[in-house]
Design a protein around this motif. Sequence first.
Motif, PDB file in Angstrom:
ATOM      1  N   ALA A 104       0.821  -1.205   0.000  1.00 26.39           N
ATOM      2  CA  ALA A 104       0.000   0.000   0.000  1.00 26.39           C
ATOM      3  C   ALA A 104       0.857   1.259   0.000  1.00 26.39           C
ATOM      4  O   ALA A 104       0.537   2.250  -0.662  1.00 26.39           O
ATOM      5  CB  ALA A 104      -0.922   0.000   1.212  1.00 26.39           C
ATOM      6  N   ASN A 105       1.971   1.216   0.713  1.00 28.25           N
ATOM      7  CA  ASN A 105       2.856   2.378   0.752  1.00 28.25           C
ATOM      8  C   ASN A 105       3.511   2.620  -0.602  1.00 28.25           C
ATOM      9  O   ASN A 105       3.690   3.775  -1.034  1.00 28.25           O
ATOM     10  CB  ASN A 105       3.925   2.190   1.819  1.00 28.25           C
ATOM     11  N   ALA A 106       3.902   1.534  -1.264  1.00 24.46           N
ATOM     12  CA  ALA A 106       4.488   1.675  -2.595  1.00 24.46           C
ATOM     13  C   ALA A 106       3.463   2.253  -3.567  1.00 24.46           C
ATOM     14  O   ALA A 106       3.786   3.113  -4.399  1.00 24.46           O
ATOM     15  CB  ALA A 106       4.991   0.321  -3.089  1.00 24.46           C
ATOM     16  N   ALA A 107       2.222   1.807  -3.467  1.00 20.96           N
ATOM     17  CA  ALA A 107       1.161   2.331  -4.323  1.00 20.96           C
ATOM     18  C   ALA A 107       0.916   3.810  -4.028  1.00 20.96           C
ATOM     19  O   ALA A 107       0.665   4.603  -4.944  1.00 20.96           O
ATOM     20  CB  ALA A 107      -0.119   1.521  -4.106  1.00 20.96           C
ATOM     21  N   SER A 154      -9.586   5.014  -2.213  1.00 17.32           N
ATOM     22  CA  SER A 154      -8.239   4.699  -1.733  1.00 17.32           C
ATOM     23  C   SER A 154      -7.505   6.002  -1.465  1.00 17.32           C
ATOM     24  O   SER A 154      -7.832   7.053  -2.038  1.00 17.32           O
ATOM     25  CB  SER A 154      -7.471   3.877  -2.787  1.00 17.32           C
ATOM     26  N   TYR A 155      -6.477   5.913  -0.592  1.00 18.14           N
ATOM     27  CA  TYR A 155      -5.769   7.125  -0.166  1.00 18.14           C
ATOM     28  C   TYR A 155      -4.262   6.916  -0.241  1.00 18.14           C
ATOM     29  O   TYR A 155      -3.741   5.812   0.006  1.00 18.14           O
ATOM     30  CB  TYR A 155      -6.143   7.506   1.263  1.00 18.14           C
ATOM     31  N   ALA A 156      -3.585   8.011  -0.563  1.00 16.45           N
ATOM     32  CA  ALA A 156      -2.122   8.040  -0.545  1.00 16.45           C
ATOM     33  C   ALA A 156      -1.699   9.273   0.261  1.00 16.45           C
ATOM     34  O   ALA A 156      -2.208  10.379   0.020  1.00 16.45           O
ATOM     35  CB  ALA A 156      -1.571   8.116  -1.961  1.00 16.45           C
ATOM     36  N   VAL A 157      -0.766   9.055   1.209  1.00 20.81           N
ATOM     37  CA  VAL A 157      -0.356  10.145   2.104  1.00 20.81           C
ATOM     38  C   VAL A 157       1.169  10.225   2.143  1.00 20.81           C
ATOM     39  O   VAL A 157       1.855   9.205   2.274  1.00 20.81           O
ATOM     40  CB  VAL A 157      -0.901   9.943   3.528  1.00 20.81           C
ATOM     41  N   GLU A 170      13.650  13.749   5.651  1.00 21.68           N
ATOM     42  CA  GLU A 170      13.195  12.388   5.314  1.00 21.68           C
ATOM     43  C   GLU A 170      11.728  12.437   4.922  1.00 21.68           C
ATOM     44  O   GLU A 170      10.945  13.223   5.453  1.00 21.68           O
ATOM     45  CB  GLU A 170      13.379  11.452   6.513  1.00 21.68           C
ATOM     46  N   THR A 171      11.362  11.576   3.956  1.00 21.91           N
ATOM     47  CA  THR A 171       9.974  11.493   3.501  1.00 21.91           C
ATOM     48  C   THR A 171       9.531  10.043   3.517  1.00 21.91           C
ATOM     49  O   THR A 171      10.259   9.151   3.062  1.00 21.91           O
ATOM     50  CB  THR A 171       9.825  12.060   2.081  1.00 21.91           C
ATOM     51  N   ARG A 172       8.337   9.825   4.046  1.00 19.86           N
ATOM     52  CA  ARG A 172       7.758   8.475   4.089  1.00 19.86           C
ATOM     53  C   ARG A 172       6.354   8.521   3.483  1.00 19.86           C
ATOM     54  O   ARG A 172       5.681   9.560   3.498  1.00 19.86           O
ATOM     55  CB  ARG A 172       7.680   7.962   5.535  1.00 19.86           C
ATOM     56  N   TYR A 173       5.922   7.361   2.975  1.00 20.96           N
ATOM     57  CA  TYR A 173       4.599   7.276   2.346  1.00 20.96           C
ATOM     58  C   TYR A 173       3.794   6.173   3.016  1.00 20.96           C
ATOM     59  O   TYR A 173       4.321   5.113   3.356  1.00 20.96           O
ATOM     60  CB  TYR A 173       4.743   6.957   0.854  1.00 20.96           C
ATOM     61  N   VAL A 174       2.505   6.444   3.192  1.00 26.74           N
ATOM     62  CA  VAL A 174       1.578   5.421   3.673  1.00 26.74           C
ATOM     63  C   VAL A 174       0.335   5.472   2.797  1.00 26.74           C
ATOM     64  O   VAL A 174       0.016   6.503   2.192  1.00 26.74           O
ATOM     65  CB  VAL A 174       1.183   5.636   5.155  1.00 26.74           C
ATOM     66  N   LYS A 205       1.323  15.747   1.706  1.00 26.61           N
ATOM     67  CA  LYS A 205       0.321  15.543   0.670  1.00 26.61           C
ATOM     68  C   LYS A 205      -0.655  14.461   1.084  1.00 26.61           C
ATOM     69  O   LYS A 205      -0.278  13.511   1.799  1.00 26.61           O
ATOM     70  CB  LYS A 205       0.972  15.130  -0.667  1.00 26.61           C
ATOM     71  N   ALA A 206      -1.865  14.561   0.604  1.00 31.70           N
ATOM     72  CA  ALA A 206      -2.864  13.506   0.840  1.00 31.70           C
ATOM     73  C   ALA A 206      -3.781  13.475  -0.380  1.00 31.70           C
ATOM     74  O   ALA A 206      -4.434  14.493  -0.700  1.00 31.70           O
ATOM     75  CB  ALA A 206      -3.652  13.772   2.103  1.00 31.70           C
TER      76      ALA A 206
END
Length: 209
Positions: A104-107, A154-157, A170-174, A205-206
């Motif tokens: 999900a994080n990669a997406a 679906s959500y990307a954050v 640093e940047t992370r995605y969930v 971002k969201a």
Amino acid sequence: MRTGPQRPTRPPRSRSAAMALAGILAAAVGAVSLVSCGSDDDDSGSAPTGSRTPPDTASFSGTLPSALGSAAESVKASLSARASSASARASEFEASVSAEVARANAAAQEQLKDVEGQGNAMADVSLRGKPRADTGGLLAVVVSITNSTDETASYAVQVDFTDSDGKVVETRYVGAEDLEPGERVTPIAISRKPPEPPLTAKIAKAQRY
């Protein structure tokens, strides 16, 4: 016949001499007993309890420093073991989280690469900190995502970790996929940076898609 005070009779000299002799013998027996006790203690190599003298620690050489050195080594080993344990717990925590949300994080990262600005779902997401005691010392934040629409989405954050100057270090995605209307999920964003200097997490971002 004469009357008047009579002189007290004195014990015969032989009786007085006998009593004196008995006293001398008793004293001699007592002295012999004391000498005998002292000889017994000398033979056994130990002194009577009341006459023992505590050891003079000032005359010791090597014993006390050795004990302190052992204690220092023990403390150092304990601290090293704790550090290793904390590192292991951090790795285990990150691995367990990553295993659950890696896809999900990669997406999410893929979805956000072309998003301009902050995205269309900033109102649907929020952050809260997670105690370091629960993460093995890692900086981690819980990202709360709620589908506020009346359709499945679906959500990307994107979560940025910034230093005291506001610089992103640093940047992370969930992400969360196929949330029902009103459904809420709480993925975790984890920083891999050292505890110092302290960092602050914020939603950059969201995007809802």
